[in-house]
Design an enzyme around this catalytic site. Sequence first.
Site, PDB file in Angstrom:
ATOM      1  CG  HIS A 121      44.604  34.285  40.434  1.00 28.99           C
ATOM      2  ND1 HIS A 121      44.974  34.880  39.241  1.00 28.99           N
ATOM      3  CD2 HIS A 121      44.035  35.263  41.177  1.00 28.99           C
ATOM      4  CE1 HIS A 121      44.638  36.158  39.280  1.00 28.99           C
ATOM      5  NE2 HIS A 121      44.061  36.420  40.440  1.00 28.99           N
ATOM      6  CG  ASP A 198      50.145  31.829  42.726  1.00 26.19           C
ATOM      7  OD1 ASP A 198      50.622  32.741  43.431  1.00 26.19           O
ATOM      8  OD2 ASP A 198      49.090  31.961  42.083  1.00 26.19           O
ATOM      9  CD  GLN A 201      45.610  35.805  47.884  1.00 17.36           C
ATOM     10  OE1 GLN A 201      45.314  36.103  49.027  1.00 17.36           O
ATOM     11  NE2 GLN A 201      45.444  36.656  46.875  1.00 17.36           N
ATOM     12  CE  LYS A 224      47.727  39.174  45.306  1.00 15.74           C
ATOM     13  NZ  LYS A 224      46.391  39.781  45.362  1.00 15.74           N
ATOM     14  CB  CYS A 362      41.142  36.159  39.110  1.00 15.46           C
ATOM     15  SG  CYS A 362      41.030  37.860  38.554  1.00 15.46           S
TER      16      CYS A 362
END
Length: 404
Positions: A121, A198, A201, A224, A362
């Site tokens: 991202h 990261d 997600q 999220k 993104c």
Amino acid sequence: MLDLQKIRADFPILNQKVNGQPLVYFDNGATSQKPQVVLDAITQYYSEINANIHRGVHTLSQLATDAYEASREKIQRHLNAKHPHEIIFTAGTTHGINAVANGFAALLQSGDEILVSAMEHHSNIVPWQMLCERTGAVLKVIPMNEKGELILSEYESLLSAKTKIVTVNHISNALGTINPVEYIIQKAHAVGAAVLIDGAQATPHLKPDVQALDCDFYVFSGHKVCGPTGIGILYGKEEWLHRLPPYQGGGEMIATVRFEKTTYADLPHKFEAGTPNIAGGIVLGTAIDYLNEIGFEAIAAYEQELLEYATQKLEQIEGLRIIGTAANKTSVISFNVGNIHPYDIGTIIDKLGIAVRTGHHCAQPVMDFYGIPGTVRASFAFYNTKEEIDIFVEALQKAIMMLS
């Protein structure tokens, strides 16, 4: 097995109509919907204990402080962090990554190397580019193949004594690929490099164990995981958080302030300058409790069912190409249909009540790799159903007929 009827009843927004049609919400990769227990917790905070934290001796301040710190401990247990002070409240994943990148400016020299993956991202690319501009460090990219999987042999060849930090996503937002982060971390540590994962997600779909992973940093966003926007988490190993300078200066993050010199507070407050998103921090704990009550194993198993069902249905549509076919995926499908622009598909099926994401998500380097402007992305959550997938596929076929 999930009690879908009960779960869907927890989410008021799922009962509404959009453009006169029942809402089918397949944009969970962008943000998740919020259960009533989370909405109630927001109202309860502002109605009953709204006060600033850590600074007041009055009752409301102490109640708010206790709730905020209790949430920190919930998240520590959820991630299996060793200490509560390794959990830093942030404004989101982007904030967490920038905090670490800013800290590494004090540790890097010209010629040092930073590794990112080809499927990141933008929030896990741009901060490191900015860091390289400041320090003279060099950004190197772990390539991927046509399936949307990282080429691990190339990753190994990029690693060297110059590598100071490796930063990759746990799951790709654009492709749904689940990356082999355990292997990536192990190899990076073998050359003395730190690792940031990261998890924006990943955290909606699985329960990360940061000690088992042995990552140095792990970041994610509350919105999220059924929590509020504007709140996130930076996990950092205690020794790394001590090494890094604070990202922002101001109240709360200080021990003493003199015009001659300021000394910084102990962890975690060293990285939490100013009045935080108190309601967000408290309610993030509520959202994590909600997901754990459902159970991440059950969530993962059901979402895998949704992924397989949707993949099978979509593959039957002539001219449809799924972008990202990794063997290990989560419940995200990116696709294009012939020469039809993704935006046009998204616009038409929105009129039929279906919310998907269109564009580059993104992740422009991913789209450049495939030579496309973007994709239609359908991302599923545990509160979605196979019946909704059928409605989506039927609407998609109508859109294709109109646009062909």
